[in-house]
Design a protein around this motif. Sequence first.
Motif, PDB file in Angstrom:
ATOM      1  N   ARG A   1     -22.450   1.884   8.328  1.00  0.00           N
ATOM      2  CA  ARG A   1     -21.441   1.936   9.322  1.00  0.00           C
ATOM      3  C   ARG A   1     -20.689   0.491   8.069  1.00  0.00           C
ATOM      4  NH1 ARG A   1     -20.915  -1.151  14.771  1.00  0.00           N
ATOM      5  NH2 ARG A   1     -18.520  -1.032  14.193  1.00  0.00           N
ATOM      6  N   LEU A   2     -21.531  -0.011   7.042  1.00  0.00           N
ATOM      7  CA  LEU A   2     -20.937  -1.027   6.457  1.00  0.00           C
ATOM      8  C   LEU A   2     -20.429  -0.056   5.052  1.00  0.00           C
ATOM      9  CD1 LEU A   2     -20.550  -3.669   5.095  1.00  0.00           C
ATOM     10  CD2 LEU A   2     -22.236  -3.967   4.637  1.00  0.00           C
ATOM     11  N   SER A   3     -21.518   0.652   4.296  1.00  0.00           N
ATOM     12  CA  SER A   3     -21.504   1.428   3.995  1.00  0.00           C
ATOM     13  C   SER A   3     -20.336   2.277   3.392  1.00  0.00           C
ATOM     14  CB  SER A   3     -22.544   2.229   3.220  1.00  0.00           C
ATOM     15  OG  SER A   3     -22.518   3.272   1.888  1.00  0.00           O
ATOM     16  N   ARG A   4     -19.674   2.730   4.664  1.00  0.00           N
ATOM     17  CA  ARG A   4     -18.641   3.546   4.973  1.00  0.00           C
ATOM     18  C   ARG A   4     -17.507   2.443   4.995  1.00  0.00           C
ATOM     19  NH1 ARG A   4     -15.051   4.752   9.732  1.00  0.00           N
ATOM     20  NH2 ARG A   4     -13.776   5.542   9.700  1.00  0.00           N
ATOM     21  N   ALA A   5     -17.112   1.828   5.023  1.00  0.00           N
ATOM     22  CA  ALA A   5     -16.430   0.860   5.465  1.00  0.00           C
ATOM     23  C   ALA A   5     -15.720  -0.097   3.631  1.00  0.00           C
ATOM     24  CB  ALA A   5     -16.414  -0.709   6.424  1.00  0.00           C
ATOM     25  N   MET A   6     -16.695  -0.001   2.999  1.00  0.00           N
ATOM     26  CA  MET A   6     -16.772  -0.631   1.793  1.00  0.00           C
ATOM     27  C   MET A   6     -16.384   0.899   0.969  1.00  0.00           C
ATOM     28  SD  MET A   6     -19.128  -3.697   1.378  1.00  0.00           S
ATOM     29  CE  MET A   6     -18.541  -3.446   0.072  1.00  0.00           C
ATOM     30  N   SER A   7     -16.620   1.764   0.984  1.00  0.00           N
ATOM     31  CA  SER A   7     -16.168   3.643   0.153  1.00  0.00           C
ATOM     32  C   SER A   7     -14.891   3.737   0.215  1.00  0.00           C
ATOM     33  CB  SER A   7     -16.982   4.166   0.979  1.00  0.00           C
ATOM     34  OG  SER A   7     -16.839   5.188   2.071  1.00  0.00           O
ATOM     35  N   TYR A   8     -14.513   4.005  -0.935  1.00  0.00           N
ATOM     36  CA  TYR A   8     -12.997   4.676  -1.412  1.00  0.00           C
ATOM     37  C   TYR A   8     -13.053   5.729  -1.826  1.00  0.00           C
ATOM     38  CZ  TYR A   8     -11.726  -0.433  -0.397  1.00  0.00           C
ATOM     39  OH  TYR A   8     -12.338  -1.352   0.518  1.00  0.00           O
ATOM     40  N   PRO A   9     -13.013   6.994  -0.835  1.00  0.00           N
ATOM     41  CA  PRO A   9     -13.476   8.152  -2.088  1.00  0.00           C
ATOM     42  C   PRO A   9     -12.596   8.985  -2.275  1.00  0.00           C
ATOM     43  CG  PRO A   9     -13.569   8.191   0.350  1.00  0.00           C
ATOM     44  CD  PRO A   9     -12.860   7.348   0.438  1.00  0.00           C
ATOM     45  N   GLY A  10     -11.987   9.280  -3.558  1.00  0.00           N
ATOM     46  CA  GLY A  10     -11.741  10.082  -4.052  1.00  0.00           C
ATOM     47  C   GLY A  10     -11.641  12.057  -3.616  1.00  0.00           C
TER      48      GLY A  10
ATOM     49  N   LYS B   1      -6.348   6.211  -6.646  1.00  0.00           N
ATOM     50  CA  LYS B   1      -6.081   6.573  -5.036  1.00  0.00           C
ATOM     51  C   LYS B   1      -7.352   6.795  -4.339  1.00  0.00           C
ATOM     52  CE  LYS B   1      -1.866   6.657  -6.407  1.00  0.00           C
ATOM     53  NZ  LYS B   1      -0.984   5.572  -5.851  1.00  0.00           N
ATOM     54  N   TYR B   2      -7.147   6.435  -2.945  1.00  0.00           N
ATOM     55  CA  TYR B   2      -8.060   7.027  -2.410  1.00  0.00           C
ATOM     56  C   TYR B   2      -8.322   7.961  -1.311  1.00  0.00           C
ATOM     57  CZ  TYR B   2      -7.912   3.483   1.785  1.00  0.00           C
ATOM     58  OH  TYR B   2      -7.412   2.716   2.484  1.00  0.00           O
ATOM     59  N   TYR B   3      -8.480   8.922  -0.411  1.00  0.00           N
ATOM     60  CA  TYR B   3      -8.302   9.597   0.608  1.00  0.00           C
ATOM     61  C   TYR B   3      -9.065   9.130   2.061  1.00  0.00           C
ATOM     62  CZ  TYR B   3      -6.072  11.896  -2.965  1.00  0.00           C
ATOM     63  OH  TYR B   3      -5.416  12.341  -3.900  1.00  0.00           O
TER      64      TYR B   3
ATOM     65  N   TYR C   1      -4.062   6.723  -0.152  1.00  0.00           N
ATOM     66  CA  TYR C   1      -3.704   5.371  -0.463  1.00  0.00           C
ATOM     67  C   TYR C   1      -3.956   4.859  -1.024  1.00  0.00           C
ATOM     68  CZ  TYR C   1      -2.945   5.729   4.756  1.00  0.00           C
ATOM     69  OH  TYR C   1      -2.992   5.702   6.007  1.00  0.00           O
ATOM     70  N   ASP C   2      -3.119   3.770  -2.195  1.00  0.00           N
ATOM     71  CA  ASP C   2      -3.832   3.074  -3.327  1.00  0.00           C
ATOM     72  C   ASP C   2      -5.350   2.289  -2.638  1.00  0.00           C
ATOM     73  OD1 ASP C   2      -1.463   3.777  -4.926  1.00  0.00           O
ATOM     74  OD2 ASP C   2      -0.822   1.778  -4.204  1.00  0.00           O
ATOM     75  N   VAL C   3      -5.683   2.018  -3.652  1.00  0.00           N
ATOM     76  CA  VAL C   3      -7.138   1.726  -3.393  1.00  0.00           C
ATOM     77  C   VAL C   3      -6.469  -0.318  -3.362  1.00  0.00           C
ATOM     78  CG1 VAL C   3      -9.109   0.605  -4.978  1.00  0.00           C
ATOM     79  CG2 VAL C   3      -8.310   2.996  -4.674  1.00  0.00           C
ATOM     80  N   PRO C   4      -7.509  -0.736  -2.417  1.00  0.00           N
ATOM     81  CA  PRO C   4      -6.660  -2.054  -2.254  1.00  0.00           C
ATOM     82  C   PRO C   4      -7.490  -2.981  -3.738  1.00  0.00           C
ATOM     83  CG  PRO C   4      -8.152  -1.876  -0.238  1.00  0.00           C
ATOM     84  CD  PRO C   4      -7.654  -0.483  -0.871  1.00  0.00           C
ATOM     85  N   SER C   5      -6.895  -4.133  -3.897  1.00  0.00           N
ATOM     86  CA  SER C   5      -7.144  -5.765  -4.586  1.00  0.00           C
ATOM     87  C   SER C   5      -8.543  -5.733  -4.125  1.00  0.00           C
ATOM     88  CB  SER C   5      -6.146  -6.235  -4.780  1.00  0.00           C
ATOM     89  OG  SER C   5      -5.850  -7.184  -3.028  1.00  0.00           O
TER      90      SER C   5
ATOM     91  N   MET D   1       0.773  -0.936  -0.094  1.00  0.00           N
ATOM     92  CA  MET D   1       0.110  -0.422  -0.219  1.00  0.00           C
ATOM     93  C   MET D   1       1.334   1.100   0.285  1.00  0.00           C
ATOM     94  SD  MET D   1      -3.254   1.220   1.799  1.00  0.00           S
ATOM     95  CE  MET D   1      -2.497   0.273   4.094  1.00  0.00           C
ATOM     96  N   SER D   2       0.587   2.345  -1.018  1.00  0.00           N
ATOM     97  CA  SER D   2       1.976   3.567  -1.353  1.00  0.00           C
ATOM     98  C   SER D   2       0.758   3.811   0.002  1.00  0.00           C
ATOM     99  CB  SER D   2       1.685   3.695  -2.398  1.00  0.00           C
ATOM    100  OG  SER D   2       2.364   4.901  -2.886  1.00  0.00           O
ATOM    101  N   GLN D   3       1.961   5.202   0.247  1.00  0.00           N
ATOM    102  CA  GLN D   3       0.875   6.473   1.292  1.00  0.00           C
ATOM    103  C   GLN D   3       1.443   7.656   0.673  1.00  0.00           C
ATOM    104  OE1 GLN D   3       0.356   5.573   5.064  1.00  0.00           O
ATOM    105  NE2 GLN D   3       0.575   7.747   5.695  1.00  0.00           N
ATOM    106  N   ILE D   4       1.696   8.544   0.139  1.00  0.00           N
ATOM    107  CA  ILE D   4       2.488   9.999  -0.256  1.00  0.00           C
ATOM    108  C   ILE D   4       2.432  11.146   0.035  1.00  0.00           C
ATOM    109  CG2 ILE D   4       2.580   8.131  -2.932  1.00  0.00           C
ATOM    110  CD1 ILE D   4       1.243  10.583  -3.978  1.00  0.00           C
TER     111      ILE D   4
END
Length: 713
Positions: A550-559, A640-642, A625-629, A1-4
Amino acid sequence: MSQIADAPPGTGAGGEDPPIAPESPRTRINWTVLIGSAAGILAITVWAIADAAGAEAVIGSLVAWVSTNMGWYYFLIVTLVVVFVLVLALTRVGKTKLGPDHSKPQFSMFTWASMLFAAGIGIDLMFFSVSEPVTQYLAPPQGDGGTVEAARHAMVLTLFHYGITGWALYALMGLALGYFAYRHNLPLSIRSALYPIFGRKVEGPLGHGVDIAALLGTIFGIATSLGIGVVQLNYGLSLMFGLPEDVSVQIGLIAVAVVMATASVLSGVEKGIRRLAELNVLLALALMVFILATGKTSFLLDGIIQNTGDVLSRFPGMTLDTFAYDRPGDWLQGWTLFFWAWWIAWAPFVGLFLARISRGRTIRQFVLGTLLVPFTFIVLFISIFGNSALDIVMNGNAAFGETAMAQPERAFYGLLEQYPAAPLIIGVATFTGLLFYVTSADSGALVMANFTSHLKDAEADGPKWLRVFWALVTGLLTLAMLSVGGVTALQNATIIMGLPLSILLLFIMLGLYRALRVEISLADSYRASLPGIISGRSTGGPSARTWRQRLSRAMSYPGPRQANHFVDTVALPALQEVHDELRAQGADAGLTTDVVEPCGIRHVDLQVELGDERPFKYQIYPVQYDVPSYARGEASTDAKYYRMEVFSLEGSHSYDLAGYSRDQVITDVLDHYETHLEFLHLNRAVPGNTALTEDQAARDNWESDFAHQEDTK
């Protein structure tokens, strides 16, 4: 996982952003320290060259006085340091990082260990690894020489002089410098370690005096190693090419080393010094393996195990053994006192260098790594070469033993001559010694340039011309002291210079104790707070989220768009509401926001000044971070997501606020604020000791934590 983009500007205890970002500071020369130290060194150098006999007599008298009257003090101070750093490492304060809580080490363990080893030990390891065991075996401080017990104790003494005690001195200085620089964003300078004791006074004459004393001790310690190296390399070149062993060759060697050190130090830590250190260690390992494989392998392996057991079992008694009832003549000042003073003299230099390369490590990692990694290498190196030399003497080669005692610079080469392919191995050893020599010189020049500069941040280094200047001055001082009385004069000068620096160690331990006591109170306040402040989860009540939310938040990867929407509609309004209420109730609160480049997402900072105590800071900052696989199908794994993470003065709390409601963010802010007040309450017995810095003007000169990206992740 990349964190820049993992750390906001000014994060770290005391590292908050000013309301308006000042123009980036630049590195400036500390002319007071530069002129003061240069004048002192120049005066000593001219005196040594102009009146060699007088200088030798004065230095000898001072050393005799120190040895007679202050030997007990050297033994006591180094033992206190060993106990102090071990207590810090093995207690809960050892979890504290040299930097914000979210920071990560910049270098791998091998690179880090290579640099700290190459900086902390010079060519003198090759010099003493053969000559000292033989000398202690034939002429021990107590008892008869030439016995089996003398051989065992000879190895123990050598490992004792190069072992845990010396590295504990390095660990103390490096820990203090790294902690105050990276955790509290104070300048990477010796004086910063005294801030908890003297406050702003360290910015004046007191701080200048401390830095000058540290620099003088440093340059004499380095000059001692370089003097030993010059003498040994001179003999190596004489053996290989027939060059004479005289001052003209030694001047040439010093000149070559200065040129090489200059080229290395100009390339910086990440390139020149790092690469030389790694090559240095690899060549030293190759030499060890060669001797182990071509020598008496079984005997040497037995020796390594026995030597390790002997030094560990005898260490507690030896560390306070002042020879009160049977003082062995000049042995004490020529060996143990010299080594302790030498390690003390090197401590500011190596400590600053270790701090420079150790950001992001915990106190426990730093101390145990500094104590154990180099010592493990030293045990192997000295056991292999020392036992090989003892085996030669014990089997009847008296000439080799006499040479090792009378002309120690020849001992290492004399050992190599006993093995096959001697010319090739001698060439490798000479090149390795030269690298050790250069690594000490370039690291020293870099550190002394930093000592004499006002650095713009803890990752910066002194100007290039200043690094060249100190490389030249070190070479000149080495030559001057060699002309006075050779290696002995350098050793004696080191014993004298180590005395005032040892007093500095006491103040550094006191300053660290005061600061780390606050860290313990801070940890206690978090343990006493609501569970939600650690986990970032709401604990119920009207603002609690439903399980679907809570589940919706856990599965989201906001840009960036979603992250900015959260800032505009939730984060900023929530902190604005808390800010306004704090102001209405008389608090000195401030709220700032700015765009983080290059992601284009805003961060929001709430800060409350609390008089002389540590201010409260709550910052919501985007971390990329990179969006995970394992992300859901519609999310691109190339994107990327934040995470909108919460930062305090100590760093990131490693949880994400994205998806929280305004009321939930307000609740989280108040949880942190109440925890901070609990922290201040725990320190109520000593008001004002929770803040190392006194005003915004001082903080404006500290580093921006965001300037250092954790691109190793």
